[in-house]
Design an enzyme around this catalytic site. Sequence first.
Site, PDB file in Angstrom:
ATOM      1  N   CYS A 285      19.497  10.387 -21.282  1.00 58.81           N
ATOM      2  CA  CYS A 285      20.500   9.586 -20.947  1.00 58.81           C
ATOM      3  C   CYS A 285      21.260   9.301 -21.964  1.00 58.81           C
ATOM      4  CB  CYS A 285      20.999   8.389 -19.747  1.00 58.81           C
ATOM      5  SG  CYS A 285      20.677   9.210 -17.891  1.00 58.81           S
TER       6      CYS A 285
ATOM      7  N   HIS B 251      25.104   2.735 -19.616  1.00 56.02           N
ATOM      8  CA  HIS B 251      24.667   3.599 -19.029  1.00 56.02           C
ATOM      9  C   HIS B 251      24.939   3.512 -18.141  1.00 56.02           C
ATOM     10  CE1 HIS B 251      23.531   6.953 -17.686  1.00 56.02           C
ATOM     11  NE2 HIS B 251      22.115   6.429 -16.863  1.00 56.02           N
TER      12      HIS B 251
ATOM     13  N   ASN C  63      25.253   8.633 -11.073  1.00 58.51           N
ATOM     14  CA  ASN C  63      24.926   8.582 -12.629  1.00 58.51           C
ATOM     15  C   ASN C  63      25.242   9.518 -13.557  1.00 58.51           C
ATOM     16  OD1 ASN C  63      23.411   8.985 -15.186  1.00 58.51           O
ATOM     17  ND2 ASN C  63      21.394   8.014 -14.122  1.00 58.51           N
TER      18      ASN C  63
HETATM   19  N1  ACO Z   1      18.257   6.550   1.590  1.00 57.88           N
HETATM   20  C1  ACO Z   1      17.430   5.635   1.969  1.00 57.88           C
HETATM   21  N2  ACO Z   1      16.162   4.972   1.961  1.00 57.88           N
HETATM   22  C2  ACO Z   1      15.495   5.370   0.752  1.00 57.88           C
HETATM   23  C3  ACO Z   1      16.411   6.231  -0.286  1.00 57.88           C
HETATM   24  C4  ACO Z   1      17.454   6.799   0.288  1.00 57.88           C
HETATM   25  N3  ACO Z   1      18.463   7.589  -0.486  1.00 57.88           N
HETATM   26  N4  ACO Z   1      15.489   5.994  -1.534  1.00 57.88           N
HETATM   27  C5  ACO Z   1      14.330   5.669  -1.426  1.00 57.88           C
HETATM   28  N5  ACO Z   1      13.813   5.198   0.509  1.00 57.88           N
HETATM   29  C6  ACO Z   1      13.386   4.247   0.531  1.00 57.88           C
HETATM   30  C7  ACO Z   1      12.244   4.409   0.151  1.00 57.88           C
HETATM   31  O1  ACO Z   1      11.422   5.744   0.828  1.00 57.88           O
HETATM   32  C8  ACO Z   1      11.419   3.203   0.534  1.00 57.88           C
HETATM   33  O2  ACO Z   1      10.849   2.655   1.789  1.00 57.88           O
HETATM   34  P1  ACO Z   1       9.055   2.428   2.141  1.00 57.88           P
HETATM   35  O3  ACO Z   1       9.282   1.073   1.118  1.00 57.88           O
HETATM   36  O4  ACO Z   1       8.759   2.992   3.392  1.00 57.88           O
HETATM   37  O5  ACO Z   1       8.433   3.313   1.005  1.00 57.88           O
HETATM   38  C9  ACO Z   1      12.266   1.754   0.538  1.00 57.88           C
HETATM   39  O6  ACO Z   1      13.179   3.163   0.328  1.00 57.88           O
HETATM   40  C10 ACO Z   1      12.881   1.634  -0.844  1.00 57.88           C
HETATM   41  O7  ACO Z   1      12.152   2.717  -2.031  1.00 57.88           O
HETATM   42  P2  ACO Z   1      12.383   2.432  -3.639  1.00 57.88           P
HETATM   43  O8  ACO Z   1      12.339   3.104  -4.344  1.00 57.88           O
HETATM   44  O9  ACO Z   1      11.167   0.793  -3.925  1.00 57.88           O
HETATM   45  O10 ACO Z   1      13.489   1.363  -3.916  1.00 57.88           O
HETATM   46  P3  ACO Z   1      14.341   1.240  -5.160  1.00 57.88           P
HETATM   47  O11 ACO Z   1      14.884  -0.241  -5.042  1.00 57.88           O
HETATM   48  O12 ACO Z   1      13.435   1.249  -6.384  1.00 57.88           O
HETATM   49  O13 ACO Z   1      15.478   1.936  -5.721  1.00 57.88           O
HETATM   50  C11 ACO Z   1      15.969   3.623  -7.382  1.00 57.88           C
HETATM   51  C12 ACO Z   1      15.017   3.413  -5.766  1.00 57.88           C
HETATM   52  C13 ACO Z   1      17.717   3.612  -7.084  1.00 57.88           C
HETATM   53  C14 ACO Z   1      16.159   5.170  -7.372  1.00 57.88           C
HETATM   54  C15 ACO Z   1      15.828   2.755  -7.975  1.00 57.88           C
HETATM   55  O14 ACO Z   1      14.296   2.304  -8.614  1.00 57.88           O
HETATM   56  C16 ACO Z   1      16.610   3.001  -9.561  1.00 57.88           C
HETATM   57  O15 ACO Z   1      17.307   3.188  -9.681  1.00 57.88           O
HETATM   58  N6  ACO Z   1      15.620   3.447 -10.954  1.00 57.88           N
HETATM   59  C17 ACO Z   1      16.129   3.342 -11.895  1.00 57.88           C
HETATM   60  C18 ACO Z   1      16.279   5.190 -11.437  1.00 57.88           C
HETATM   61  C19 ACO Z   1      17.876   5.619 -13.142  1.00 57.88           C
HETATM   62  O16 ACO Z   1      18.110   4.887 -13.770  1.00 57.88           O
HETATM   63  N7  ACO Z   1      17.749   7.272 -12.909  1.00 57.88           N
HETATM   64  C20 ACO Z   1      17.834   7.899 -14.631  1.00 57.88           C
HETATM   65  C21 ACO Z   1      17.140   7.356 -15.879  1.00 57.88           C
HETATM   66  S1  ACO Z   1      18.740   8.029 -16.369  1.00 57.88           S
HETATM   67  C22 ACO Z   1      18.084   9.177 -16.696  1.00 57.88           C
HETATM   68  O17 ACO Z   1      17.738  10.282 -17.900  1.00 57.88           O
HETATM   69  C23 ACO Z   1      18.887  10.794 -16.546  1.00 57.88           C
END
Ligand code: ACO
Length: 368
Positions: free
Chosen positions: A114, A254, A284
Amino acid sequence: MPYAHITGWGMSVPPKVLTNDDLSKIVDTNDEWIRDRTGIRQRHIVEDESQSSATLGFEAAFQALRVANLRPSDVDLIICSTSTPEHIFPATACLIQDQLGATRAGAFDLLAACSGFIYALNMGAQAIKSGSAKNVVVVGTETLSRFVDWSDRNTCILFGDGAGAFVLQASDEPGGIYGGVMHSDGSGGDLLTLLGGGSRHPATELTVHTGMHYIHMDGKEVFRFATRVMAQATMDAVAASGWKVEDLSIIIPHQANYRIIDAAARGLKMPIDKFMINLDQYGNTSTASIPIATVEAAQQGRLKKGDKTVFVGFGAGLTWGALAVEWTGPLSTEKSVHPERDRLYGRARSLYRRIVRKIEKIIWGRNE
Ligand code: ACO
């Protein structure tokens, strides 16, 4: 030393839209969770094989040449940033070069996930500043939807497909791309991976069976890393250009997650409305997200000649970086240069070469 100005810009996304409600029919998720945790409402997704990283990249690049009023045959270099290339080789940049009819251009791909567009833009600007190129096309293009596991709600809700492109041109007028920073930390490489199909794990039944051809991510750790680096990289790029953060009219980050951008805004003590945000519409799109956001900022009048901005991003690798830019706009005062004419000529030339190669093969084949 010439300056490297951004004189043209374009973007392309596939027509098909996948909303959060559509996703909730595929995996256990819902619109409220996705909007609250990411800010994303919908994303664009490629459908059949007629849409790919190369076709989206070509469309964005062609638009950028139109805005710059530049002929494809005047392009010296094409750099295509992508993590989802058309093939391992040939480079997607070469496919775009052929489609454009950019008959004089060198072309290569660059992979920094990214952060790739920032790396590619920096390389393009350096080629201009060193005098080795006058006109450079930088493309960021992705079709991540072809690499997500549509049963993994942790990743499939995040990504969208699309492409953006800039034309960079040399000029003695001050402006364009100033200072920047590029960083990496390979010790975090395992946080965001796509391991199958490379030379370490060539595609086999086992790699497919174990899902190694899909994106795998430790979302929490990537989130932590992103919130740590975005504000600092922005400040470093500003300092490298001799500017102050207060000089910036807009910041183009980004587009991964609204909460990450919000953390960067707080880190910089800047109001969130100074940040261009359109991830609600596109998700994204990885390396394409910064040029797509820039095109929309320009269309909305949020980027005007002389405005100072910073492009800042992070991604797999781990990689991160930022570039300080003074916005220019088209340099050309010539009447329309018809890039379409070069494109058609290029297509005809490409077809002719393919036919000649086939005939030569038949003749040499007979003589052997
Ligand atoms: N829908 C509903 N619930 C979900 C979903 C979903 N899509 N995904 C996860 N959950 C649940 C999980 O299972 C968890 O449940 P639990 O507490 O019972 O275990 C709860 O929601 C919280 O999950 P977390 O993973 O803690 O959620 P978080 O607030 O961290 O958000 C996310 C997740 C959106 C992925 C966030 O961590 C994020 O944006 N990270 C950065 C990712 C990113 O930017 N990646 C791209 C990098 S760029 C590149 O090079 C491609």
